[in-house]
Design a protein around this motif. Structure first.
Motif, PDB file in Angstrom:
ATOM      1  N   LEU A  91       0.851  -1.018  -0.008  1.00  0.00           N
ATOM      2  CA  LEU A  91       0.069   0.013  -0.088  1.00  0.00           C
ATOM      3  C   LEU A  91       0.883   1.340  -0.066  1.00  0.00           C
ATOM      4  CD1 LEU A  91      -2.806  -0.847   2.232  1.00  0.00           C
ATOM      5  CD2 LEU A  91      -2.879  -1.077  -0.059  1.00  0.00           C
ATOM      6  N   LEU A  92       1.759   1.186   0.629  1.00  0.00           N
ATOM      7  CA  LEU A  92       2.966   2.355   0.885  1.00  0.00           C
ATOM      8  C   LEU A  92       3.533   2.532  -0.652  1.00  0.00           C
ATOM      9  CD1 LEU A  92       4.637   1.994   4.292  1.00  0.00           C
ATOM     10  CD2 LEU A  92       3.004   3.752   3.377  1.00  0.00           C
ATOM     11  N   GLU A  93       3.799   1.449  -1.385  1.00  0.00           N
ATOM     12  CA  GLU A  93       4.399   1.692  -2.435  1.00  0.00           C
ATOM     13  C   GLU A  93       3.319   2.290  -3.604  1.00  0.00           C
ATOM     14  OE1 GLU A  93       5.612  -2.247  -3.949  1.00  0.00           O
ATOM     15  OE2 GLU A  93       7.287  -2.312  -2.626  1.00  0.00           O
ATOM     16  N   ILE A  94       1.972   1.821  -3.362  1.00  0.00           N
ATOM     17  CA  ILE A  94       1.055   2.276  -4.461  1.00  0.00           C
ATOM     18  C   ILE A  94       0.665   4.062  -3.950  1.00  0.00           C
ATOM     19  CG2 ILE A  94      -1.470   2.402  -4.788  1.00  0.00           C
ATOM     20  CD1 ILE A  94      -1.472  -0.780  -4.288  1.00  0.00           C
ATOM     21  N   ASN A  95       0.808   4.153  -2.698  1.00  0.00           N
ATOM     22  CA  ASN A  95       0.659   5.793  -2.244  1.00  0.00           C
ATOM     23  C   ASN A  95       1.763   6.398  -2.896  1.00  0.00           C
ATOM     24  OD1 ASN A  95      -1.450   5.247  -0.474  1.00  0.00           O
ATOM     25  ND2 ASN A  95      -0.313   5.387   1.385  1.00  0.00           N
ATOM     26  N   ALA A  96       2.776   6.099  -3.139  1.00  0.00           N
ATOM     27  CA  ALA A  96       3.805   6.745  -3.931  1.00  0.00           C
ATOM     28  C   ALA A  96       3.317   7.295  -5.280  1.00  0.00           C
ATOM     29  CB  ALA A  96       5.044   6.319  -3.765  1.00  0.00           C
ATOM     30  N   ARG A  97       2.324   6.661  -5.753  1.00  0.00           N
ATOM     31  CA  ARG A  97       1.870   6.901  -7.324  1.00  0.00           C
ATOM     32  C   ARG A  97       0.593   7.613  -7.182  1.00  0.00           C
ATOM     33  NH1 ARG A  97       3.580   1.505  -7.400  1.00  0.00           N
ATOM     34  NH2 ARG A  97       1.539   0.968  -7.720  1.00  0.00           N
ATOM     35  N   LEU A  98      -0.140   7.568  -6.017  1.00  0.00           N
ATOM     36  CA  LEU A  98      -1.577   8.203  -5.990  1.00  0.00           C
ATOM     37  C   LEU A  98      -1.464   9.612  -5.984  1.00  0.00           C
ATOM     38  CD1 LEU A  98      -3.283   6.068  -3.504  1.00  0.00           C
ATOM     39  CD2 LEU A  98      -3.453   5.989  -5.931  1.00  0.00           C
ATOM     40  N   CYS A  99      -2.267  10.405  -6.548  1.00  0.00           N
ATOM     41  CA  CYS A  99      -2.305  11.824  -6.614  1.00  0.00           C
ATOM     42  C   CYS A  99      -3.906  12.061  -5.777  1.00  0.00           C
ATOM     43  CB  CYS A  99      -2.224  12.301  -7.846  1.00  0.00           C
ATOM     44  SG  CYS A  99      -2.728  14.266  -7.963  1.00  0.00           S
ATOM     45  N   GLY A 100      -3.675  13.072  -4.806  1.00  0.00           N
ATOM     46  CA  GLY A 100      -4.891  13.577  -4.013  1.00  0.00           C
ATOM     47  C   GLY A 100      -5.572  12.648  -3.227  1.00  0.00           C
ATOM     48  N   ASN A 101      -5.142  11.171  -3.045  1.00  0.00           N
ATOM     49  CA  ASN A 101      -5.753  10.591  -2.003  1.00  0.00           C
ATOM     50  C   ASN A 101      -4.502   9.447  -1.417  1.00  0.00           C
ATOM     51  OD1 ASN A 101      -7.561   8.292  -4.038  1.00  0.00           O
ATOM     52  ND2 ASN A 101      -5.882   9.444  -4.586  1.00  0.00           N
ATOM     53  N   ALA A 102      -4.944   9.041  -0.377  1.00  0.00           N
ATOM     54  CA  ALA A 102      -3.947   7.960   0.031  1.00  0.00           C
ATOM     55  C   ALA A 102      -4.617   6.688   0.820  1.00  0.00           C
ATOM     56  CB  ALA A 102      -3.020   8.540   0.996  1.00  0.00           C
ATOM     57  N   PHE A 103      -3.851   5.558   0.874  1.00  0.00           N
ATOM     58  CA  PHE A 103      -4.498   4.298   1.681  1.00  0.00           C
ATOM     59  C   PHE A 103      -4.226   4.878   3.223  1.00  0.00           C
ATOM     60  CE2 PHE A 103      -3.854   2.340  -2.261  1.00  0.00           C
ATOM     61  CZ  PHE A 103      -5.170   1.507  -2.326  1.00  0.00           C
ATOM     62  N   LEU A 112      -9.219   4.249   1.465  1.00  0.00           N
ATOM     63  CA  LEU A 112      -8.694   5.311   0.657  1.00  0.00           C
ATOM     64  C   LEU A 112      -9.393   6.584   1.114  1.00  0.00           C
ATOM     65  CD1 LEU A 112      -8.320   3.894  -3.191  1.00  0.00           C
ATOM     66  CD2 LEU A 112      -6.793   5.385  -1.805  1.00  0.00           C
ATOM     67  N   VAL A 113      -8.606   7.690   1.212  1.00  0.00           N
ATOM     68  CA  VAL A 113      -8.921   8.819   1.924  1.00  0.00           C
ATOM     69  C   VAL A 113      -8.533  10.106   1.452  1.00  0.00           C
ATOM     70  CG1 VAL A 113      -8.987  10.180   4.208  1.00  0.00           C
ATOM     71  CG2 VAL A 113      -8.989   7.629   4.329  1.00  0.00           C
ATOM     72  N   ALA A 114      -9.268  11.117   1.107  1.00  0.00           N
ATOM     73  CA  ALA A 114      -8.907  12.437   0.866  1.00  0.00           C
ATOM     74  C   ALA A 114      -9.692  13.536   1.927  1.00  0.00           C
ATOM     75  CB  ALA A 114      -9.368  12.654  -0.559  1.00  0.00           C
ATOM     76  N   GLU A 115      -8.898  14.582   2.264  1.00  0.00           N
ATOM     77  CA  GLU A 115      -9.646  15.452   3.028  1.00  0.00           C
ATOM     78  C   GLU A 115      -8.963  16.856   2.485  1.00  0.00           C
ATOM     79  OE1 GLU A 115      -9.765  16.662   7.744  1.00  0.00           O
ATOM     80  OE2 GLU A 115      -9.986  14.470   7.077  1.00  0.00           O
ATOM     81  N   ARG A 116      -9.991  17.645   2.811  1.00  0.00           N
ATOM     82  CA  ARG A 116      -9.462  19.160   2.584  1.00  0.00           C
ATOM     83  C   ARG A 116     -10.334  20.278   3.225  1.00  0.00           C
ATOM     84  NH1 ARG A 116     -10.785  23.371  -0.080  1.00  0.00           N
ATOM     85  NH2 ARG A 116      -9.394  24.131  -1.519  1.00  0.00           N
ATOM     86  N   SER A 117      -9.944  21.396   3.723  1.00  0.00           N
ATOM     87  CA  SER A 117     -10.927  22.415   4.190  1.00  0.00           C
ATOM     88  C   SER A 117     -11.769  22.877   3.185  1.00  0.00           C
ATOM     89  CB  SER A 117      -9.904  23.574   4.740  1.00  0.00           C
ATOM     90  OG  SER A 117     -10.753  24.620   5.045  1.00  0.00           O
ATOM     91  N   THR A 118     -13.099  22.946   3.536  1.00  0.00           N
ATOM     92  CA  THR A 118     -14.269  23.502   2.898  1.00  0.00           C
ATOM     93  C   THR A 118     -13.845  25.239   2.298  1.00  0.00           C
ATOM     94  OG1 THR A 118     -15.506  23.960   4.674  1.00  0.00           O
ATOM     95  CG2 THR A 118     -15.949  21.995   3.540  1.00  0.00           C
ATOM     96  N   LEU A 119     -13.104  25.927   2.978  1.00  0.00           N
ATOM     97  CA  LEU A 119     -12.613  27.309   2.820  1.00  0.00           C
ATOM     98  C   LEU A 119     -12.289  27.363   1.340  1.00  0.00           C
ATOM     99  CD1 LEU A 119     -12.557  30.083   4.082  1.00  0.00           C
ATOM    100  CD2 LEU A 119     -10.125  29.437   4.422  1.00  0.00           C
TER     101      LEU A 119
END
Length: 155
Positions: A91-103, A112-119
């Motif tokens: 999963l860490l190897e895959i994370n290195a290739r993901l954009c904008g989300n991560a295991f 699989l998670v993505a989070e950001r401020s709503t501002l």
């Protein structure tokens, strides 16, 4: 006075973010399949959608700085037979290739998670994050369970 102004800004942001998420879900074709769900701990609003074999939750989370949108999909649930060290390394190897989300790991669930401020959040960002998480979860879940064991999604 300043406290009331800040509260109003947060309330206005929450209302506009709810409308934005609902509109994006409709635009992406999840209108009929989107399911508002009872918010969990710390959540203000939440929805659930399905893409293939993956279920994705979109939640508005109360954070000290500002409300956040958190998009998470349960990819698999681990059991005693899963070689966790091998899986986590993969999963860490895959994370290195993901954009904008991560295991990530939540107890025995791989997410699989993505989070950001709503501002200053805009429609294209919501659509992009939602599409990335839902697509990556659906693309990886079957292969991960086939290779490492466990079960699809949450148990």
């Amino acid at each position: 006075m300043a406290q009331a102004l800040f509260a109003n800004q947060r309330e206005a942001n929450l209302a506009s973010t709810v409308a934005l998420i609902e509109a994006v879900l409709d635009e992406l074709g999840y209108g009929a399949g989107k399911s508002p769900i009872p918010p969990g701990e710390g959540e203000l609003r939440a929805w659930r959608i399905r893409k293939g074999s993956a279920t994705t939750t979109i939640a508005l989370i109360e954070r000290p700085d500002f409300t956040h949108v958190r998009i998470a999909a349960v990819v698999m649930t681990l059991d005693a037979a899963v070689d966790r060290a091998a899986l986590f390394g993969h999963l860490l190897e895959i994370n290195a290739r993901l954009c904008g989300n991560a295991f990530a790991l939540d107890r025995d669930r791989v997410l699989l998670v993505a989070e950001r401020s709503t501002l200053d959040l805009d429609r294209s960002e919501v659509a992009d994050l939602l599409t990335r998480v839902a697509t990556n979860a659906d693309n990886h879940d079957d292969a991960l369970v086939a290779r490492f064991g466990g079960t699809l999604g949450a148990t």
